[in-house]
Structure formats: C-alpha cells, structure tokens
Design a protein around this motif. Structure first.
Motif, mmCIF file in Angstrom:
data_model
loop_
_atom_site.group_PDB
_atom_site.id
_atom_site.type_symbol
_atom_site.label_atom_id
_atom_site.label_comp_id
_atom_site.label_asym_id
_atom_site.label_seq_id
_atom_site.Cartn_x
_atom_site.Cartn_y
_atom_site.Cartn_z
ATOM 1 N N LEU A 189 5.931 4.043 -7.760
ATOM 2 C CA LEU A 189 6.288 4.075 -6.342
ATOM 3 C C LEU A 189 5.345 3.221 -5.509
ATOM 4 C CD1 LEU A 189 7.175 7.857 -5.943
ATOM 5 C CD2 LEU A 189 8.750 5.932 -5.817
ATOM 6 N N ASN A 190 4.079 3.151 -5.945
ATOM 7 C CA ASN A 190 3.107 2.362 -5.197
ATOM 8 C C ASN A 190 3.534 0.886 -5.128
ATOM 9 O OD1 ASN A 190 0.365 2.453 -3.899
ATOM 10 N ND2 ASN A 190 -0.038 0.895 -5.444
ATOM 11 N N MET A 191 4.075 0.365 -6.227
ATOM 12 C CA MET A 191 4.562 -1.022 -6.236
ATOM 13 C C MET A 191 5.757 -1.193 -5.294
ATOM 14 S SD MET A 191 4.188 -2.294 -10.203
ATOM 15 C CE MET A 191 5.228 -1.007 -10.883
ATOM 16 N N GLU A 192 6.624 -0.196 -5.245
ATOM 17 C CA GLU A 192 7.788 -0.254 -4.354
ATOM 18 C C GLU A 192 7.349 -0.228 -2.887
ATOM 19 O OE1 GLU A 192 10.868 -0.667 -5.258
ATOM 20 O OE2 GLU A 192 10.633 -0.434 -7.432
ATOM 21 N N TRP A 193 6.346 0.607 -2.588
ATOM 22 C CA TRP A 193 5.839 0.695 -1.203
ATOM 23 C C TRP A 193 5.176 -0.608 -0.774
ATOM 24 C CZ3 TRP A 193 3.299 5.970 -2.671
ATOM 25 C CH2 TRP A 193 4.290 6.961 -2.684
ATOM 26 N N LEU A 232 -4.619 0.148 1.772
ATOM 27 C CA LEU A 232 -3.958 1.099 2.664
ATOM 28 C C LEU A 232 -2.835 1.834 1.950
ATOM 29 C CD1 LEU A 232 -3.761 2.167 5.602
ATOM 30 C CD2 LEU A 232 -2.077 0.372 6.021
ATOM 31 N N THR A 233 -2.050 1.115 1.175
ATOM 32 C CA THR A 233 -0.922 1.736 0.462
ATOM 33 C C THR A 233 -1.409 2.713 -0.603
ATOM 34 O OG1 THR A 233 0.322 -0.324 0.783
ATOM 35 C CG2 THR A 233 1.196 1.252 -0.803
ATOM 36 N N ALA A 234 -2.514 2.382 -1.253
ATOM 37 C CA ALA A 234 -3.047 3.264 -2.307
ATOM 38 C C ALA A 234 -3.504 4.610 -1.767
ATOM 39 C CB ALA A 234 -4.205 2.571 -3.023
ATOM 40 N N TRP A 235 -3.809 4.655 -0.460
ATOM 41 C CA TRP A 235 -4.250 5.917 0.130
ATOM 42 C C TRP A 235 -3.155 6.983 0.115
ATOM 43 C CZ3 TRP A 235 -8.538 8.364 1.057
ATOM 44 C CH2 TRP A 235 -9.725 7.655 1.197
ATOM 45 N N VAL A 236 -1.891 6.576 0.039
ATOM 46 C CA VAL A 236 -0.803 7.562 -0.033
ATOM 47 C C VAL A 236 -0.951 8.394 -1.305
ATOM 48 C CG1 VAL A 236 1.697 7.904 -0.118
ATOM 49 C CG2 VAL A 236 0.736 6.036 1.257
ATOM 50 N N SER A 237 -1.099 7.720 -2.433
ATOM 51 C CA SER A 237 -1.266 8.417 -3.715
ATOM 52 C C SER A 237 -2.576 9.181 -3.755
ATOM 53 C CB SER A 237 -1.217 7.409 -4.872
ATOM 54 O OG SER A 237 -0.034 6.662 -4.836
ATOM 55 N N LEU A 291 4.273 8.010 5.408
ATOM 56 C CA LEU A 291 4.064 8.557 4.069
ATOM 57 C C LEU A 291 2.757 9.344 3.974
ATOM 58 C CD1 LEU A 291 5.216 5.542 1.844
ATOM 59 C CD2 LEU A 291 6.349 7.760 2.036
ATOM 60 N N PHE A 292 1.740 8.950 4.750
ATOM 61 C CA PHE A 292 0.496 9.721 4.768
ATOM 62 C C PHE A 292 0.789 11.188 5.088
ATOM 63 C CE2 PHE A 292 -2.394 5.911 6.081
ATOM 64 C CZ PHE A 292 -2.313 5.432 4.786
ATOM 65 N N LEU A 332 11.162 8.419 -15.880
ATOM 66 C CA LEU A 332 12.194 8.884 -14.951
ATOM 67 C C LEU A 332 12.157 8.106 -13.641
ATOM 68 C CD1 LEU A 332 14.424 10.900 -14.185
ATOM 69 C CD2 LEU A 332 12.623 12.447 -13.384
ATOM 70 N N LEU A 333 10.950 7.980 -13.043
ATOM 71 C CA LEU A 333 10.841 7.266 -11.768
ATOM 72 C C LEU A 333 11.202 5.794 -11.919
ATOM 73 C CD1 LEU A 333 7.626 8.838 -10.156
ATOM 74 C CD2 LEU A 333 9.985 9.039 -9.363
ATOM 75 N N LYS A 334 10.838 5.215 -13.075
ATOM 76 C CA LYS A 334 11.193 3.805 -13.330
ATOM 77 C C LYS A 334 12.715 3.640 -13.349
ATOM 78 C CE LYS A 334 7.863 1.509 -15.931
ATOM 79 N NZ LYS A 334 7.250 1.070 -17.193
#
Length: 475
Positions: free
Chosen positions: A58-62, A72-77, A127-128, A179-181
């Motif tokens: 999902l991180n790649m999609e975001w 910044l995006t990695a902070w979601v995970s 998303l945060f 599954l997510l892939k």
C-alpha cells in the motif's frame, strides 16, 4: 539465575497461596476451550500483525497516488504499527473495566472502520487519522486481549501456546502480502482497503471466542501450579520483603472499594424489592437504575485495579525485576525490526541483488522465525529447562547476529546470519510467559501493556539510529 513471581512474592491478592486440598483441575486449563483461544489469537496475529508487515504494498500505491515524499508517506505505516503497541497501557484499562472479549470486539469494529475510511482518503494527512490512529488503536484493542487470554488459559503449556498463536504473524506476512497485491492489481488500492476492512470484521469473531474464565477457574489455575517453583532461588529476598509489604498496603483500599460497591448494589436491590408492589413504570426505572449501578461498579472496580497497578502502593513498578524488564523492552523490539528495514540497503551495498531476488533474505528470516517460535516454546515448557534461560540465550544470540549483520559481505554469510536472526527472534513469543511469571495472571494485561508500549517506542526510534550506524560502518 532468575526469579519467578512466586520467588519474588509479588502477590496482588490473587489467592495463589493455597492449602493442600485436593483440586479437580479445570478441563479448560491447558486443554478444551484453551485451544480455541490459541486459534483466536493465531487469527488475530494474521489479521493485525500480518497486515502491518504487508503495508509496503500500500505504501507504494500511496506514493504514486499522492506524490508526497517517502518519509512523509512512510509515517502512515509507522503510526499504525507504533500506536498498536504504544496504546498498551490504556488498553489495559479497557480490559480491567470491560474484559478481554468486549475490548477485542470493539477493537475489531474500530480497526475495520479505519481501513474502510482510508479507502476515501484525499491526502496523506487524512490517512494519518484514519489508518494511522483509528486502525492503529483498533489493532491495539484486539492484540493485547489476544495475548492475555492465552496466558490465562494455559499453565503447563504456556510457552508452546504463545509460540503457536504468534506464528500467525509469519503466516500473515505471506498471506496478506499476496492478498493485498492481488486486490490492488485487480480492484485498485481504494477498493482493496475497503475489502480488507470487511475482512478485518472477522476480528470481532475472534474477540467473541475469548470466553472469560471465572474467578474460581483462575484460582484453580494457581492451585495446580507446579510446587517446584516455590523451591527456586531466593536471590531477591530484599525486594521480596518490600513488595510483600507493599502488597499488604494495596489490599486495604481494594477491600474498601469492594465494600462500597456491595453497599451500592445492596441498596439498589432493597429498593427494587420495595418497589415490586408499585407500577410497572417504576419497576422499569428501578431495573434501569440497577443496570447503570452495576455498570458503574464494574467501571470503578476496573479503574481501581488499573490505577493500583501503576500508581498504588502495590504498583507494578515496585517490582525491581519488572522495571529492569521494561528497560530491556525499550531496546529489544528494534533488533527484530532493523533487518527488515536495512537489509535491502545492505544487499544493494554489496551488489547481491541477483541472489536476493531468487530467495529474499527477509523471507529467510520470516520462515525460520515461525519455526523458532514453536521450537523455543516446546523447549521452554520442558520441566528441566528454565524459560528465563531460553529467553536470555535467544536474546543474546539475536543481538550478536544484529551486530555482525553489516560485516557479512557474501549472500551465504548473510543468509546464515538471517536464519539465526529468524530463529532466535522466536523468543518474542516468550515475553508474555516471563511477564506472567513476574506479575501473575491478574495483572498480566496491565503489565504486558507496559511491555508492548516500550516495544513500540523501540520500533519507532531503533531503525533510524541503526541506519546512522550502518552508514558509519560502510563508509
């Protein structure tokens, strides 16, 4: 070498000291419904920990959708994983007031809500809140009860039970990644998160399986405890006296609280009996008042237990061994997270991408980690083996492997070290076992909440620090 809960004398009024009366063991302790609890905990680890280890998809999609920086995006995970662990002490309060089953069901709903709301995200900051905070808190509300319930239902096979249940993390990492892939490829990441939210509602089913043991069953668990533990080393006798005296002081407020609660319920019942001759409307009001009074008593009792565990005279922090355990936990979890974050950089540094693509080093860790949990659990349950000795030896092996990891410059060398990391990190399944030895089942929820909170802090700050050290070693 170590001291168990009985050695330290850390008694919270749980009636662990009993006479020599013959006891009929509860069939659900170490058997029967206990294995349903293991299954429930196993599924929780798949759905929560497995999903979090697959968030790279999902991180790649975001990154592609929102065009924000990687940091910044990695902070979601990171928020989702960190909050799941850091909220542990507060989830302990919920468990004290509502019980594990109710807490887990509410957490399952909250986790699913976080996934579903995230499907409508318009930016990373949204998303945060929805995924990082909402889904993270929901995950924490299911994860802690899943661990605590296994500890309550098992006595002689605790290490094996915890090992089997936590293998769900490894299986979940494979299943949820695939599954997510698939979902992202077929339906797009937004629909994938919506579908994952629906799947996460199964956490409510897992919570419903967490049937609580009665106080009588918990007492019987202590009655059948192996008496050999009482004959172990008394090295912490000074701490014993201090903790015992504190425990006595802590019992008085508890007794006063119970007396006050009984008085409240007694007055309500008296009013109900007196009002039976009255109208149906007044009877409905009395029943409503009785329900609210019982709820108030439950909440007050749960809060009193939670407060005494942290701030009372018999606080968990009066146990010196437990305090040392917390300090250890502040550094421990990062040792498991570090390889997953920095191995790709090590592979790139030494031009090993071709071999790593054939059989990824992180997959070696994940596969061996599953076997490590089960094998270390079986070894720890052997009568002649101390759980603490297994725990400490595996911990030492893991730290040694982490320190030597950047020095390995061949794929074979890295693969061997990664296999050792995977096996030795299986000792994390023993953390609830040694925590229960220190504080007892009654305070396991609050104590383990503190431990996983410390693990969460370790996971947040350990990898960046390791990254700086790795750069120094390779420059």
């Amino acid at each position: 070498m170590y001291a168990s809960r009985e050695d330290i004398g850390y008694d919270f009024g749980d009636d662990s000291k009993v006479g020599n009366k013959p006891i009929k063991p509860n069939p659900n302790i170490d058997g029967g419904w206990a294995w349903m609890i293991v299954l429930s905990s196993f599924l929780v680890h798949i759905l929560i920990m497995g999903s979090q280890m697959a968030l790279g998809i999902l991180n790649m999609e975001w990154l592609e959708e929102f065009n924000q920086s990687r940091g910044l995006t990695a902070w979601v995970s990171s928020l989702s994983m960190g909050i799941t662990l850091i909220v542990g002490p507060f989830i302990g309060l919920f468990i004290s007031m509502c019980g594990c089953r109710t807490t887990a069901i509410i957490g399952g709903i909250l986790n699913a809500l976080g996934w579903i709301l995230s499907a409508y995200a318009s930016n990373v900051h949204y998303l945060f809140l929805t995924f990082g905070v909402t889904a993270g808190i929901g995950s924490g509300m299911v994860y802690l009860p899943a661990v605590v319930m296994v500890g309550q239902y098992f006595q002689n096979r605790r290490a094996l039970a915890q090992g089997l249940s936590t293998t769900g993390t490894g299986f979940g990492a494979f299943l949820m990644t695939a599954l997510l892939k698939y979902l992202c490829t077929e339906f797009g990441w937004r629909n994938a998160m919506f579908i994952q939210g629906a799947i996460s509602l199964n956490l409510c089913v897992c919570g419903a399986l967490m049937r609580p043991l009665s106080p009588k069953d918990l007492r019987e668990k202590y009655m059948v405890r192996n008496e050999s533990e009482e004959n172990q080393a008394k090295a912490l006798s000074h701490s014993t006296e201090t903790i015992k005296s504190n425990g006595v002081l802590g019992e008085e407020p508890e007794k006063k609280e119970e007396a006050a609660n009984e008085e409240v319920l007694g007055s309500v019942q008296h009013a109900e009996i007196g009002g039976k001759s009255g109208s149906g409307r007044s009877m409905y009001g009395l029943r409503l008042f009785k329900t609210l009074s019982q709820l108030t008593v439950t909440v007050r009792k749960g809060f009193a237990l939670w407060y005494s565990s942290y701030f009372g005279a018999a606080s968990l922090f009066t146990n010196r061994v437990f305090v040392a355990f917390i300090i250890w936990a502040l550094f421990a979890y990062s040792s498991f997270v570090i390889p997953f974050i920095h191995l790709p950089e090590i592979v790139k540094q030494y031009n090993l991408s071709r071999q790593d693509n054939v059989f990824p080093l992180t997959s070696i860790i994940a596969i061996v980690h599953i076997f490590g949990k089960v094998i270390l659990g079986i070894i720890s349950d052997l009568p002649c083996i101390s759980t603490w000795n297994v725990f400490l030896m595996a911990n030492f092996t893991l730290v040694t492997c982490i320190l030597t990891l950047p020095l390995m410059q061949t794929y074979i060398g890295l693969a061997v070290v990664c296999a050792l990391i995977g096996f030795s990190s299986g000792y994390f399944s023993l953390m609830p076992v040694v925590t229960e030895d220190l504080v007892g089942t009654k305070h396991l929820a609050n104590a383990y909440g503190i431990i996983i909170c410390a693990n969460g802090i370790s996971a947040l700050f350990g990898p960046p620090f390791a990254g700086k050290k790795f750069k120094l070693l390779t420059n």
